[in-house]
Design a protein around this motif. Structure first.
Motif, PDB file in Angstrom:
ATOM      1  N   ASP A 194      11.793   2.218  10.563  1.00 21.89           N
ATOM      2  CA  ASP A 194      12.987   2.103   9.725  1.00 21.89           C
ATOM      3  C   ASP A 194      12.824   3.049   8.525  1.00 21.89           C
ATOM      4  N   PRO A 195      13.701   4.060   8.398  1.00 22.34           N
ATOM      5  CA  PRO A 195      13.512   5.061   7.340  1.00 22.34           C
ATOM      6  C   PRO A 195      13.681   4.511   5.926  1.00 22.34           C
ATOM      7  N   THR A 196      14.136   3.264   5.798  1.00 17.36           N
ATOM      8  CA  THR A 196      14.303   2.707   4.449  1.00 17.36           C
ATOM      9  C   THR A 196      13.011   2.040   3.957  1.00 17.36           C
ATOM     10  N   THR A 197      12.013   1.901   4.835  1.00 16.55           N
ATOM     11  CA  THR A 197      10.792   1.203   4.417  1.00 16.55           C
ATOM     12  C   THR A 197       9.786   2.176   3.774  1.00 16.55           C
ATOM     13  N   PRO A 198       9.034   1.667   2.774  1.00 13.90           N
ATOM     14  CA  PRO A 198       8.019   2.528   2.135  1.00 13.90           C
ATOM     15  C   PRO A 198       6.992   3.031   3.154  1.00 13.90           C
ATOM     16  N   HIS A 199       6.640   2.210   4.138  1.00 10.12           N
ATOM     17  CA  HIS A 199       5.617   2.618   5.105  1.00 10.12           C
ATOM     18  C   HIS A 199       6.067   3.856   5.887  1.00 10.12           C
ATOM     19  N   ALA A 200       7.315   3.852   6.314  1.00 11.98           N
ATOM     20  CA  ALA A 200       7.848   5.014   7.038  1.00 11.98           C
ATOM     21  C   ALA A 200       7.945   6.216   6.106  1.00 11.98           C
ATOM     22  N   GLN A 201       8.400   5.963   4.895  1.00 10.15           N
ATOM     23  CA  GLN A 201       8.554   7.069   3.937  1.00 10.15           C
ATOM     24  C   GLN A 201       7.204   7.684   3.581  1.00 10.15           C
ATOM     25  N   TYR A 202       6.185   6.842   3.537  1.00 11.15           N
ATOM     26  CA  TYR A 202       4.881   7.421   3.224  1.00 11.15           C
ATOM     27  C   TYR A 202       4.394   8.321   4.370  1.00 11.15           C
ATOM     28  N   ALA A 203       4.655   7.907   5.608  1.00  7.05           N
ATOM     29  CA  ALA A 203       4.242   8.741   6.753  1.00  7.05           C
ATOM     30  C   ALA A 203       4.842  10.145   6.604  1.00  7.05           C
ATOM     31  N   LEU A 204       6.108  10.180   6.217  1.00 10.52           N
ATOM     32  CA  LEU A 204       6.785  11.473   6.059  1.00 10.52           C
ATOM     33  C   LEU A 204       6.225  12.258   4.865  1.00 10.52           C
ATOM     34  N   THR A 205       5.876  11.528   3.806  1.00 11.63           N
ATOM     35  CA  THR A 205       5.285  12.176   2.628  1.00 11.63           C
ATOM     36  C   THR A 205       3.945  12.801   2.987  1.00 11.63           C
ATOM     37  N   GLU A 206       3.213  12.113   3.863  1.00  6.03           N
ATOM     38  CA  GLU A 206       1.915  12.662   4.288  1.00  6.03           C
ATOM     39  C   GLU A 206       2.119  13.937   5.115  1.00  6.03           C
ATOM     40  N   VAL A 207       3.174  13.967   5.919  1.00 13.10           N
ATOM     41  CA  VAL A 207       3.483  15.200   6.665  1.00 13.10           C
ATOM     42  C   VAL A 207       3.712  16.341   5.666  1.00 13.10           C
ATOM     43  N   ALA A 208       4.432  16.025   4.574  1.00 10.93           N
ATOM     44  CA  ALA A 208       4.705  17.058   3.558  1.00 10.93           C
ATOM     45  C   ALA A 208       3.397  17.560   2.934  1.00 10.93           C
ATOM     46  N   ASP A 209       2.465  16.627   2.658  1.00  8.77           N
ATOM     47  CA  ASP A 209       1.151  17.038   2.123  1.00  8.77           C
ATOM     48  C   ASP A 209       0.464  17.979   3.113  1.00  8.77           C
ATOM     49  N   GLU A 210       0.430  17.573   4.373  1.00  6.24           N
ATOM     50  CA  GLU A 210      -0.295  18.362   5.376  1.00  6.24           C
ATOM     51  C   GLU A 210       0.356  19.739   5.589  1.00  6.24           C
ATOM     52  N   CYS A 211       1.679  19.786   5.437  1.00  7.22           N
ATOM     53  CA  CYS A 211       2.366  21.094   5.514  1.00  7.22           C
ATOM     54  C   CYS A 211       1.805  22.028   4.454  1.00  7.22           C
TER      55      CYS A 211
ATOM     56  N   THR B  76       0.840  -1.199   0.000  1.00  4.90           N
ATOM     57  CA  THR B  76       0.000   0.000   0.000  1.00  4.90           C
ATOM     58  C   THR B  76       0.876   1.250   0.000  1.00  4.90           C
ATOM     59  N   ALA B  77       1.879   1.273   0.868  1.00  4.07           N
ATOM     60  CA  ALA B  77       2.731   2.464   0.971  1.00  4.07           C
ATOM     61  C   ALA B  77       3.454   2.739  -0.348  1.00  4.07           C
ATOM     62  N   THR B  78       3.888   1.682  -1.020  1.00  4.19           N
ATOM     63  CA  THR B  78       4.586   1.861  -2.296  1.00  4.19           C
ATOM     64  C   THR B  78       3.641   2.498  -3.319  1.00  4.19           C
ATOM     65  N   ARG B  79       2.401   2.006  -3.332  1.00  5.60           N
ATOM     66  CA  ARG B  79       1.415   2.556  -4.258  1.00  5.60           C
ATOM     67  C   ARG B  79       1.125   4.023  -3.930  1.00  5.60           C
ATOM     68  N   LEU B  80       1.007   4.309  -2.650  1.00  6.63           N
ATOM     69  CA  LEU B  80       0.692   5.686  -2.244  1.00  6.63           C
ATOM     70  C   LEU B  80       1.864   6.634  -2.543  1.00  6.63           C
ATOM     71  N   LEU B  81       3.077   6.128  -2.412  1.00  8.51           N
ATOM     72  CA  LEU B  81       4.248   6.963  -2.727  1.00  8.51           C
ATOM     73  C   LEU B  81       4.270   7.288  -4.214  1.00  8.51           C
ATOM     74  N   ARG B  82       3.897   6.287  -5.018  1.00 10.00           N
ATOM     75  CA  ARG B  82       3.874   6.502  -6.468  1.00 10.00           C
ATOM     76  C   ARG B  82       2.807   7.548  -6.817  1.00 10.00           C
ATOM     77  N   SER B  83       1.649   7.393  -6.198  1.00 11.29           N
ATOM     78  CA  SER B  83       0.573   8.362  -6.461  1.00 11.29           C
ATOM     79  C   SER B  83       0.976   9.761  -5.978  1.00 11.29           C
ATOM     80  N   SER B  84       1.690   9.838  -4.860  1.00  8.09           N
ATOM     81  CA  SER B  84       2.134  11.151  -4.355  1.00  8.09           C
ATOM     82  C   SER B  84       3.072  11.810  -5.352  1.00  8.09           C
ATOM     83  N   ALA B  85       3.933  10.974  -5.988  1.00  7.26           N
ATOM     84  CA  ALA B  85       4.899  11.532  -6.931  1.00  7.26           C
ATOM     85  C   ALA B  85       4.193  12.135  -8.140  1.00  7.26           C
ATOM     86  N   SER B  86       3.087  11.494  -8.564  1.00  5.79           N
ATOM     87  CA  SER B  86       2.438  12.012  -9.781  1.00  5.79           C
ATOM     88  C   SER B  86       1.282  12.971  -9.495  1.00  5.79           C
ATOM     89  N   HIS B  87       0.686  12.915  -8.312  1.00  9.22           N
ATOM     90  CA  HIS B  87      -0.459  13.786  -8.026  1.00  9.22           C
ATOM     91  C   HIS B  87      -0.289  14.580  -6.747  1.00  9.22           C
TER      92      HIS B  87
END
Ligand SMILES: [Fe+2]
Ligand SMILES: [Fe+2]
Length: 296
Positions: free
Chosen positions: A96-113, A9-20
């Motif tokens: 673990d910062p190398t996992t998509p799940h952790a990276q997505y959490a941070l990407t969501e922070v960027a969206d909310e910012c 799920t996180a990988t898919r959401l990261l991909r969607s974040s990159a394009s939208h």
């Protein structure tokens, strides 16, 4: 209920974040003048629509009220997002910062910012005050921001995100609404769809992992969050903008069948999901009923 694998799920959401993903600084023409005749929320979604008070307002006052109502919703949005960013950062810190799940959490922070900057700019452009929650709820927010984890964290997030989603999805498509509000709503709806997916799956996982005692406690906190959202979405002070005393406006809005229906409709999807996970019930049910978000 089996939810898909976390990292898939996180990988898919990261991909969607990159394009939208949208930068409101670039996407929105902040200097464009507001249209003189447009509403700021669809007319029939105003909390006083159809009441005697509404009948007593001029067309311009009605538009003014909707301007303050959308500012109130954006103000609550900023407040929730600021709490959410803290929660997500804390979750990220443990992972673990190398996992998509952790990276997505941070990407969501960027969206909310970006969202909170966008809502802040919109409130300013609308020349409205920043409507804030009262002292008790402010304390509750600080406590949640500092301590919430597990089911109560994700359920509280979902309640706010899904109610806003219903209202904004409709506003984005409504041609009677100010273009600025429609654009802000459109950007928010697109990006929040990812957040809702992430929070829904994470909530289901946390519920499965939680014990009975934990869930009983969390049901209570979730009910209080629902109560706050239902009661504070439209701040009582908005009625002052059209010369109506806050208590008088609040009383009329709570008795207004149109407004009651709007609140139930906006919460429909999240209420159904929380029911599926058995998160509505117990001693918190009275708060849920008073939130105005339940249909039965
Ligand atoms: Fe947001
Ligand atoms: Fe969000």
């Amino acid at each position: 209920m089996v939810s898909p694998d976390r990292s898939q799920t996180a990988t898919r959401l990261l991909r969607s974040s990159a394009s939208h993903s949208y930068d409101p600084e670039v996407e929105i023409d902040w200097d464009a003048p507001l249209l003189p005749d447009a509403y700021f929320v669809p007319e029939r979604r105003s909390s006083l629509y159809g009441t005697e008070l509404w009948e007593g307002l001029s067309a311009e006052q009605r538009r003014t009220l909707t301007r303050h109502e959308v500012a109130s919703i954006a103000g609550l949005g900023v407040w929730f997002e600021t709490i959410l960013m803290q929660l997500l950062l804390r979750e990220y810190y443990k992972q673990d910062p190398t996992t998509p799940h952790a990276q997505y959490a941070l990407t969501e922070v960027a969206d909310e910012c970006r969202h909170s900057v966008m809502f802040g700019r919109m409130i300013k452009k609308l020349e409205c005050p920043v409507y804030r929650v009262g002292a008790f709820d402010d304390g509750l927010g600080k406590w949640l921001a500092a301590t919430a984890t597990g089911p109560r964290m994700y359920a509280a997030i979902l309640i706010a995100e899904e109610i806003l989603d219903s209202l904004q999805r409709e506003a984005a498509a409504d041609e009677t609404v100010q273009p600025l509000v429609r654009m802000v709503s459109r950007i928010h709806v697109i990006e929040e769809a990812r957040h809702v997916r992430y929070a829904r799956e994470e909530l289901a996982r946390k519920v499965r992992a939680a014990g009975r005692k934990r869930l009983a406690y969390d049901r209570m906190v979730i009910a209080r969050a629902a109560y706050l959202t239902g009661r504070r979405l439209i701040a009582p002070e908005v009625y002052r903008s059209v010369g109506i005393e806050p208590e008088v406006g609040v009383r009329a809005a709570r008795a207004n069948p149109h407004h009651r229906e709007t609140m139930r409709w906006a919460a429909e999807k999240v209420v159904a999901y929380l029911r599926e996970l058995d998160l509505i019930g117990g001693p918190g049910l009275a708060l849920w009923r008073r939130s105005g978000l339940l249909s039965s």
